[in-house]
Design a protein around this motif. Sequence first.
Motif, mmCIF file in Angstrom:
data_model
loop_
_atom_site.group_PDB
_atom_site.id
_atom_site.type_symbol
_atom_site.label_atom_id
_atom_site.label_comp_id
_atom_site.label_asym_id
_atom_site.label_seq_id
_atom_site.Cartn_x
_atom_site.Cartn_y
_atom_site.Cartn_z
ATOM 1 N N CYS A 1 3.047 7.439 -19.126
ATOM 2 C CA CYS A 1 1.819 7.243 -18.351
ATOM 3 C C CYS A 1 0.612 7.464 -19.250
ATOM 4 N N ARG A 2 -0.387 6.597 -19.132
ATOM 5 C CA ARG A 2 -1.588 6.686 -19.951
ATOM 6 C C ARG A 2 -2.346 7.998 -19.716
ATOM 7 N N SER A 3 -2.265 8.529 -18.480
ATOM 8 C CA SER A 3 -3.049 9.718 -18.128
ATOM 9 C C SER A 3 -2.315 11.024 -18.387
ATOM 10 N N CYS A 4 -1.124 11.159 -17.778
ATOM 11 C CA CYS A 4 -0.438 12.454 -17.827
ATOM 12 C C CYS A 4 0.686 12.526 -18.858
ATOM 13 N N THR B 148 3.636 10.765 -10.793
ATOM 14 C CA THR B 148 3.431 12.166 -11.187
ATOM 15 C C THR B 148 1.981 12.602 -10.994
ATOM 16 N N CYS B 149 1.031 11.880 -11.607
ATOM 17 C CA CYS B 149 -0.377 12.277 -11.507
ATOM 18 C C CYS B 149 -1.136 11.489 -10.443
ATOM 19 N N ASP B 150 -0.485 10.477 -9.865
ATOM 20 C CA ASP B 150 -1.043 9.680 -8.760
ATOM 21 C C ASP B 150 -2.206 8.791 -9.190
ATOM 22 N N ARG B 151 -2.411 8.610 -10.496
ATOM 23 C CA ARG B 151 -3.485 7.724 -10.950
ATOM 24 C C ARG B 151 -3.140 6.281 -10.642
ATOM 25 N N ARG B 152 -4.096 5.553 -10.066
ATOM 26 C CA ARG B 152 -3.881 4.135 -9.772
ATOM 27 C C ARG B 152 -3.786 3.351 -11.075
ATOM 28 N N LEU B 153 -2.781 2.512 -11.187
ATOM 29 C CA LEU B 153 -2.573 1.751 -12.409
ATOM 30 C C LEU B 153 -3.538 0.574 -12.482
ATOM 31 N N THR B 154 -4.033 0.318 -13.684
ATOM 32 C CA THR B 154 -4.949 -0.795 -13.906
ATOM 33 C C THR B 154 -4.148 -2.048 -14.282
ATOM 34 N N LEU C 116 -0.001 -2.899 -15.950
ATOM 35 C CA LEU C 116 0.958 -3.597 -15.110
ATOM 36 C C LEU C 116 1.488 -4.892 -15.709
ATOM 37 N N VAL C 117 1.195 -5.133 -16.973
ATOM 38 C CA VAL C 117 1.748 -6.327 -17.617
ATOM 39 C C VAL C 117 3.244 -6.098 -17.830
ATOM 40 N N PRO C 118 4.088 -6.929 -17.229
ATOM 41 C CA PRO C 118 5.538 -6.681 -17.305
ATOM 42 C C PRO C 118 6.040 -6.515 -18.736
ATOM 43 N N VAL C 119 6.841 -5.508 -18.952
ATOM 44 C CA VAL C 119 7.493 -5.176 -20.222
ATOM 45 C C VAL C 119 6.474 -4.785 -21.303
ATOM 46 N N LEU C 120 5.467 -5.618 -21.527
ATOM 47 C CA LEU C 120 4.512 -5.379 -22.611
ATOM 48 C C LEU C 120 3.774 -4.055 -22.443
ATOM 49 N N SER C 121 3.329 -3.759 -21.206
ATOM 50 C CA SER C 121 2.616 -2.494 -20.974
ATOM 51 C C SER C 121 3.507 -1.304 -21.291
ATOM 52 N N PHE C 122 4.768 -1.391 -20.937
ATOM 53 C CA PHE C 122 5.719 -0.310 -21.218
ATOM 54 C C PHE C 122 5.819 -0.080 -22.726
ATOM 55 N N LEU C 123 5.878 -1.167 -23.491
ATOM 56 C CA LEU C 123 5.997 -1.056 -24.943
ATOM 57 C C LEU C 123 4.715 -0.502 -25.558
ATOM 58 N N VAL C 124 3.575 -0.994 -25.107
ATOM 59 C CA VAL C 124 2.285 -0.537 -25.640
ATOM 60 C C VAL C 124 2.075 0.943 -25.342
ATOM 61 N N LEU C 125 2.432 1.359 -24.136
ATOM 62 C CA LEU C 125 2.248 2.757 -23.737
ATOM 63 C C LEU C 125 3.393 3.655 -24.199
ATOM 64 N N TYR D 14 0.847 -1.199 0.000
ATOM 65 C CA TYR D 14 0.000 0.000 0.000
ATOM 66 C C TYR D 14 0.881 1.248 0.000
ATOM 67 N N PRO D 15 0.574 2.265 -0.785
ATOM 68 C CA PRO D 15 -0.566 2.302 -1.730
ATOM 69 C C PRO D 15 -0.310 1.401 -2.930
ATOM 70 N N PRO D 16 -1.395 1.002 -3.619
ATOM 71 C CA PRO D 16 -1.235 0.184 -4.825
ATOM 72 C C PRO D 16 -0.407 0.931 -5.870
ATOM 73 N N SER D 17 0.076 0.208 -6.851
ATOM 74 C CA SER D 17 0.896 0.813 -7.904
ATOM 75 C C SER D 17 0.176 1.997 -8.536
ATOM 76 N N HIS D 18 0.907 3.099 -8.687
ATOM 77 C CA HIS D 18 0.307 4.324 -9.216
ATOM 78 C C HIS D 18 1.370 5.151 -9.920
ATOM 79 N N CYS D 19 0.921 6.089 -10.729
ATOM 80 C CA CYS D 19 1.839 7.011 -11.390
ATOM 81 C C CYS D 19 2.372 7.977 -10.343
#
Length: 250
Positions: free
Chosen positions: A65-68, A42-48, A52-61, A35-40
């Motif tokens: 950060c998806r929000s900020c 910078t903008c403090d948005r909780r990650l979905t 959080l998919v290892p490596v793949l999410s980083f490449l897709v995004l 706690y707190p759960p994984s979040h950005c």
Amino acid sequence: MEIVIALFVFAFGLVFGSFYNVAGLRIPVGESIAYPPSHCTTCDRRLTAGDLVPVLSFLVLRGKCRSCGERIRWVYPFMEFVTALLFAGAYLQFGLTPEFFVAVLFLSLLVIITVSDIAYMLIPDKVLLPIGAVLLVARLFVPLNPWWDSIVGGLVGFSLLMLIALVSKGGMGGGDIKLFFVIGLVLGTAGTLLTLFLASLIGAVAGIIQLRVTKQGRKTPIPFGPWIALASVIVYFWGSQLMSLYMGLW
């Protein structure tokens, strides 16, 4: 079948690598790993789950950060991928033997302390001591040959780093000293000495490059933990070949 198991272990390593990032960044500053759960940050948005998919999410995004749109630190996907490679390599080297489980523990420790040393120039006792204690017990059931080489290696590693710290008047951190005791338990005396040599060599070269690139002064502190970890991995997987190659030169 071996390839299938190796791929499974690789995926297992990706997941645990993600957790080790959290542990390496939160434990040194006294934060909870739950706690707190994984979040950005910078903008403090909780990650979905999709973030959080290892490596793949980083490449897709695309590393943002998806929000900020703030850039995600490279250390996250890098250490996830490295952990996966190390776990798969350990399986291919040792198979599903007791030594494989020693390897997973040891490599997990090296990954976590690398993350924390890069971020804070600190190797936290809250990580090092518990895993070190488990490795000490593990070496009683999965001994080196001869069995006492673990104890001698641990004492040699600890003593050498302590001597270097005393001579350099604080040039070596307490975490590095204790880490070398654990390295000695896993690698034995010869492996510990070879690790110290390689870590010093790699660290010196990397330090010179870093100082030249960043234009920093010679007294700028540089984390030694990552180079100890790299040298330990090299010796753990290829130490006997390196020593045979060296002896062959003579």
